[in-house]
Design a protein around this motif. Structure first.
Motif, PDB file in Angstrom:
ATOM      1  N   GLY A   1      10.171  -4.307  -7.769  1.00 33.28           N
ATOM      2  CA  GLY A   1       9.877  -5.477  -7.334  1.00 33.28           C
ATOM      3  C   GLY A   1       9.893  -6.034  -5.865  1.00 33.28           C
ATOM      4  O   GLY A   1       9.264  -6.836  -6.103  1.00 33.28           O
ATOM      5  N   ILE A   2       9.852  -4.989  -4.783  1.00 28.71           N
ATOM      6  CA  ILE A   2       9.607  -5.668  -3.634  1.00 28.71           C
ATOM      7  C   ILE A   2       7.944  -6.034  -3.619  1.00 28.71           C
ATOM      8  O   ILE A   2       7.239  -6.824  -2.956  1.00 28.71           O
ATOM      9  CB  ILE A   2      10.174  -4.196  -2.561  1.00 28.71           C
TER      10      ILE A   2
ATOM     11  N   ILE B   1       0.904  -1.107   0.145  1.00 30.54           N
ATOM     12  CA  ILE B   1      -0.079   0.168   0.051  1.00 30.54           C
ATOM     13  C   ILE B   1       1.336   1.259  -0.002  1.00 30.54           C
ATOM     14  O   ILE B   1       0.797   2.675  -0.891  1.00 30.54           O
ATOM     15  CB  ILE B   1      -0.999  -0.191   1.655  1.00 30.54           C
ATOM     16  N   ILE B   2       2.636   0.868   0.803  1.00 28.99           N
ATOM     17  CA  ILE B   2       2.522   2.629   1.123  1.00 28.99           C
ATOM     18  C   ILE B   2       3.732   2.775   0.016  1.00 28.99           C
ATOM     19  O   ILE B   2       3.477   4.305   0.049  1.00 28.99           O
ATOM     20  CB  ILE B   2       2.968   2.618   2.294  1.00 28.99           C
ATOM     21  N   LEU B   3       3.473   1.781  -0.385  1.00 28.23           N
ATOM     22  CA  LEU B   3       4.328   1.885  -1.654  1.00 28.23           C
ATOM     23  C   LEU B   3       4.131   2.241  -3.386  1.00 28.23           C
ATOM     24  O   LEU B   3       4.861   2.729  -3.560  1.00 28.23           O
ATOM     25  CB  LEU B   3       5.741   0.552  -2.083  1.00 28.23           C
TER      26      LEU B   3
ATOM     27  N   SER C   1      15.777 -13.641  -1.807  1.00 25.55           N
ATOM     28  CA  SER C   1      17.092 -14.267  -1.889  1.00 25.55           C
ATOM     29  C   SER C   1      17.616 -14.062  -3.118  1.00 25.55           C
ATOM     30  O   SER C   1      18.933 -13.448  -3.738  1.00 25.55           O
ATOM     31  CB  SER C   1      17.652 -15.666  -1.713  1.00 25.55           C
ATOM     32  N   ALA C   2      16.990 -14.687  -4.355  1.00 29.58           N
ATOM     33  CA  ALA C   2      16.904 -14.040  -6.098  1.00 29.58           C
ATOM     34  C   ALA C   2      17.089 -13.158  -6.609  1.00 29.58           C
ATOM     35  O   ALA C   2      18.195 -12.685  -7.109  1.00 29.58           O
ATOM     36  CB  ALA C   2      15.483 -15.156  -7.280  1.00 29.58           C
ATOM     37  N   SER C   3      16.548 -12.269  -6.233  1.00 35.13           N
ATOM     38  CA  SER C   3      16.127 -10.511  -6.535  1.00 35.13           C
ATOM     39  C   SER C   3      17.303 -10.224  -6.404  1.00 35.13           C
ATOM     40  O   SER C   3      18.244  -9.021  -6.951  1.00 35.13           O
ATOM     41  CB  SER C   3      15.031 -10.672  -5.383  1.00 35.13           C
TER      42      SER C   3
ATOM     43  N   ILE D   1       6.851  -8.307  -4.940  1.00 34.25           N
ATOM     44  CA  ILE D   1       7.008  -9.775  -4.727  1.00 34.25           C
ATOM     45  C   ILE D   1       6.365  -9.671  -3.757  1.00 34.25           C
ATOM     46  O   ILE D   1       5.587 -11.186  -3.162  1.00 34.25           O
ATOM     47  CB  ILE D   1       8.885  -9.724  -3.965  1.00 34.25           C
ATOM     48  N   LEU D   2       5.761  -9.229  -2.878  1.00 27.67           N
ATOM     49  CA  LEU D   2       4.588  -9.094  -1.939  1.00 27.67           C
ATOM     50  C   LEU D   2       3.537  -9.227  -2.208  1.00 27.67           C
ATOM     51  O   LEU D   2       2.644 -10.282  -1.467  1.00 27.67           O
ATOM     52  CB  LEU D   2       5.358  -8.095  -0.829  1.00 27.67           C
ATOM     53  N   GLU D   3       2.855  -8.811  -3.170  1.00 27.28           N
ATOM     54  CA  GLU D   3       1.759  -9.112  -4.244  1.00 27.28           C
ATOM     55  C   GLU D   3       1.423 -10.784  -5.125  1.00 27.28           C
ATOM     56  O   GLU D   3       0.343 -11.034  -4.431  1.00 27.28           O
ATOM     57  CB  GLU D   3       1.514  -8.541  -5.597  1.00 27.28           C
ATOM     58  N   ASN D   4       2.702 -11.103  -5.343  1.00 29.62           N
ATOM     59  CA  ASN D   4       2.849 -12.901  -5.775  1.00 29.62           C
ATOM     60  C   ASN D   4       3.125 -13.568  -4.651  1.00 29.62           C
ATOM     61  O   ASN D   4       2.718 -14.982  -5.112  1.00 29.62           O
ATOM     62  CB  ASN D   4       3.550 -12.185  -6.722  1.00 29.62           C
TER      63      ASN D   4
END
Length: 214
Positions: free
Chosen positions: A168-169, A112-114, A187-189, A172-175
């Motif tokens: 990217g953050i 949300i905040i990003l 870790s991969a990112s 990842i947090l959405e998926n």
């Protein structure tokens, strides 16, 4: 009759609002949609929260924002330590681990905040977050690599790398939802990003040495 407000209902509404804000953003989220997500009547929400803005601030608190910013500053500062830019280090160690665990605990709030705060008091947070990180990164680059020339191109690339990192953050947090999957994805990112950052630093140092010879 005295109205009795229940914490469980309040939390149910807040959790539903968090889902809606993360899904469609603050501007597009409606009290009606939040009520449906929570499984309560629309009028029930107004018994607990004055309006959508009050509901938003019950989720995205000043304390959350300050902790997020503080953990990020500490994480970037760790890059200036010996061996800081090393992909082989566990992302769960020290400052990196603190920030990652914060992201996991507050997955939707971070989204949300990003990326979904347009129209709220924190709509500029994402841009400011990137700018603050860029300034801290450039200051540390000057200290750690005095021979690097901080050109407009250097500033542009630092800003672009960090902007891409924030996107990217959010992705990842959405998926990914469970902690193990989120940690594996980061870790991969991280390995990918650090390789790029180290390559950019090496290129900048080489450019500086080349310019000095001319």
């Amino acid at each position: 009759m005295v109205q009795v407000l229940k914490d469980c209902v309040r939390n149910q509404i807040a959790e539903a609002a968090e889902v809606q804000f993360a899904k469609v953003g603050y501007t597009k989220a409606t009290i009606g949609a939040i009520a449906r997500e929570a499984g309560v009547a629309t009028g029930t929400i107004y018994k607990y929260f004055a309006d959508k803005e009050a509901l938003f601030h019950a989720i995205i608190t000043a304390g959350f924002v300050e902790e997020f910013s503080s953990l990020t500053r500490r994480r970037i500062a760790a890059f200036a330590q010996p061996g800081g830019l090393h992909a082989g280090r566990s992302i769960l160690e020290s400052e990196a681990g603190e920030l990652l665990r914060f992201w996991v605990r507050n997955r939707l709030k971070v989204v949300i905040i990003l990326a979904r705060a347009e129209g709220s008091a924190y709509e500029s947070f994402g841009a400011s977050y990137v700018q603050d990180m860029a300034e801290q990164t450039i200051a540390q680059a000057r200290e750690q690599f005095p021979q690097i020339e901080i050109t407009d191109l250097f500033r542009f690339m630092v800003h672009k790398i960090l902007s891409d990192s924030v996107r990217g953050i959010v992705a990842i947090l959405e998926n990914f939802r469970d902690e193990a999957s989120i940690c594996e994805a980061f870790s991969a990112s991280t390995a990918y990003q650090l390789a790029g950052i180290n390559g950019f630093i090496e290129w900048s140092l080489a450019q500086g040495a080349q310019d000095a010879r001319i």
